[in-house]
Design an enzyme around this catalytic site. Structure first.
Site, PDB file in Angstrom:
ATOM      1  CD  GLU A  26     -54.787 -10.106  -5.354  1.00  0.00           C
ATOM      2  OE1 GLU A  26     -55.789 -10.525  -4.735  1.00  0.00           O
ATOM      3  OE2 GLU A  26     -54.312  -8.965  -5.227  1.00  0.00           O
ATOM      4  CE  LYS A 160     -56.768  -2.546  -2.414  1.00  0.00           C
ATOM      5  NZ  LYS A 160     -55.941  -3.682  -2.669  1.00  0.00           N
TER       6      LYS A 160
HETATM    7  N1  PSU Z   1     -55.366  -5.182  -5.872  1.00  0.00           N
HETATM    8  C1  PSU Z   1     -56.420  -4.802  -6.665  1.00  0.00           C
HETATM    9  N2  PSU Z   1     -57.674  -5.152  -6.249  1.00  0.00           N
HETATM   10  C2  PSU Z   1     -57.906  -5.866  -5.084  1.00  0.00           C
HETATM   11  C3  PSU Z   1     -56.793  -6.245  -4.261  1.00  0.00           C
HETATM   12  C4  PSU Z   1     -55.548  -5.876  -4.711  1.00  0.00           C
HETATM   13  O1  PSU Z   1     -56.235  -4.171  -7.715  1.00  0.00           O
HETATM   14  O2  PSU Z   1     -59.062  -6.162  -4.760  1.00  0.00           O
HETATM   15  C5  PSU Z   1     -57.031  -7.033  -2.973  1.00  0.00           C
HETATM   16  C6  PSU Z   1     -55.783  -7.826  -2.582  1.00  0.00           C
HETATM   17  O3  PSU Z   1     -56.158  -9.182  -2.482  1.00  0.00           O
HETATM   18  C7  PSU Z   1     -55.374  -7.268  -1.240  1.00  0.00           C
HETATM   19  C8  PSU Z   1     -56.702  -6.911  -0.665  1.00  0.00           C
HETATM   20  O4  PSU Z   1     -54.652  -8.180  -0.466  1.00  0.00           O
HETATM   21  O5  PSU Z   1     -57.317  -6.244  -1.790  1.00  0.00           O
HETATM   22  C9  PSU Z   1     -56.595  -6.057   0.582  1.00  0.00           C
HETATM   23  O6  PSU Z   1     -57.675  -6.339   1.428  1.00  0.00           O
HETATM   24  P1  PSU Z   1     -57.657  -5.845   2.966  1.00  0.00           P
HETATM   25  O7  PSU Z   1     -57.534  -4.358   2.861  1.00  0.00           O
HETATM   26  O8  PSU Z   1     -58.989  -6.284   3.549  1.00  0.00           O
HETATM   27  O9  PSU Z   1     -56.489  -6.488   3.629  1.00  0.00           O
END
Ligand code: PSU
Ligand code: MN
Length: 304
Positions: A26, A160
């Protein structure tokens, strides 16, 4: 979709046509997840790790109205320092393609683009999920819906830890997403190896994961598979330690009215500051470790 809206890099297209292993990567992690220049170093290192594992890396982003699957070195370097790059989830993907605004793909959008190109394995850091305080905000990452519908195996270090992990796990179960602990009975929590929650399923080899992917296809089941790979022990930040910083960052986000798409980048950025850079080192280590495992799974799946 017009053919021209999807541009698969020649090396990636050749590998796919020959049935050789490919790993999708990604780009939101590059543009919104890490500071420059560590983001670029990491993006390059992760591609190198995939190659060393015998697979072809395909970093995905939307540039000039086209979904690019596989970025050249120059484009990667541009993306890593570009300003006003959109953070693209499922909802934003057609907007970026139609308007020509550059966009980095989240887990959800990367899964969509990987599936369009025919890539079945994808490595990231941590998926999005149900946010803490969901009762008030209704903030649930579109990553979860995507895992329910798009047939890509996502290799991560768990959701996370800034999230509500018990609810995230419940949401994945409701949506019928197999959640695999790789060589662990405990669900990992991104910076830490153990969330305190059990991993719903456990597998111990890339071959076993490839077999699960094949079985899921044979059964005609939609949707993805989530492989959770604990961060290497030497890079872990213990749960109690990171949790106090998460509480601080969450309180700041609330006080400052940070919402919607900005929440995750804000929290990740503040944690880097609050841990004096340690959370960034952990993040980089876990992404590389996930890329290693994703390449192994892609190789095993290609062997069939
Ligand atoms: N993994 C990481 N750092 C990130 C992300 C994933 O180590 O920044 C990103 C991914 O793109 C994931 C996003 O889809 O964080 C989640 O964002 P949200 O909580 O707004 O859906
Ligand atoms: Mn959200």
């Amino acid at each position: 979709m017009q053919d021209t809206a999807l541009v698969v890099a020649p090396e990636v297209a050749e590998a796919l046509a020959a049935g050789r292993p490919v790993v999708a990567l990604e780009s939101t992690i590059i543009t919104h997840g890490m500071p420059h220049p560590r983001n670029l170093e990491t993006a390059r290192a992760v591609e190198a790790v995939v190659r060393a594992g015998g697979a072809v890396p395909a970093t995905i982003a939307v540039i000039d109205g086209r979904v690019r699957v596989g970025l050249d070195e120059e484009t990667l370097a541009w993306l890593a320092q570009a300003r006003d790059v959109m953070k693209l989830s499922r909802a934003d993907l057609p907007f970026a393609v139609a308007t020509g605004r550059p966009g980095a793909t989240t887990v959800a959008a990367t899964m969509i683009c990987a599936a369009l190109a025919g890539i079945r394995v994808f490595a990231t850091g941590g998926i999005g999920g149900v946010h803490r305080g969901v009762e008030e905000t209704m903030d649930v990452s579109a990553d979860l819906e995507e895992l329910a519908r798009t047939p890509v195996c996502v290799v991560c270090a768990g959701a996370k830890a800034i999230l509500d992990l018990p609810r995230t796990l419940e949401a994945l179960e409701t949506r019928g997403v197999p959640v695999i602990g790789y060589r662990t009975d405990a669900l990992p929590a991104f910076w830490s190896r153990d969330s305190g929650l059990p991993a719903p399923l456990r597998l111990d080899t890339p071959d076993a994961i490839a077999a699960l992917l094949a079985a899921k296809r044979d059964l005609g089941l939609d949707g993805g598979v989530l492989v959770t790979n604990p961060v290497p022990e030497e890079n872990e930040i213990p749960r109690a330690e990171i949790e106090s910083h998460i509480a601080t960052a969450l309180a700041e986000a609330r006080a400052q009215g940070v919402g919607a798409k900005a929440v995750t980048p804000f929290l990740l950025g503040r944690l880097v500051e609050l841990t004096a850079g340690r959370s960034l080192e952990t993040n980089i280590a876990l992404v590389k470790s996930n890329a290693t495992l994703a390449a192994e799974i892609a190789v095993a799946a290609a062997r069939g």
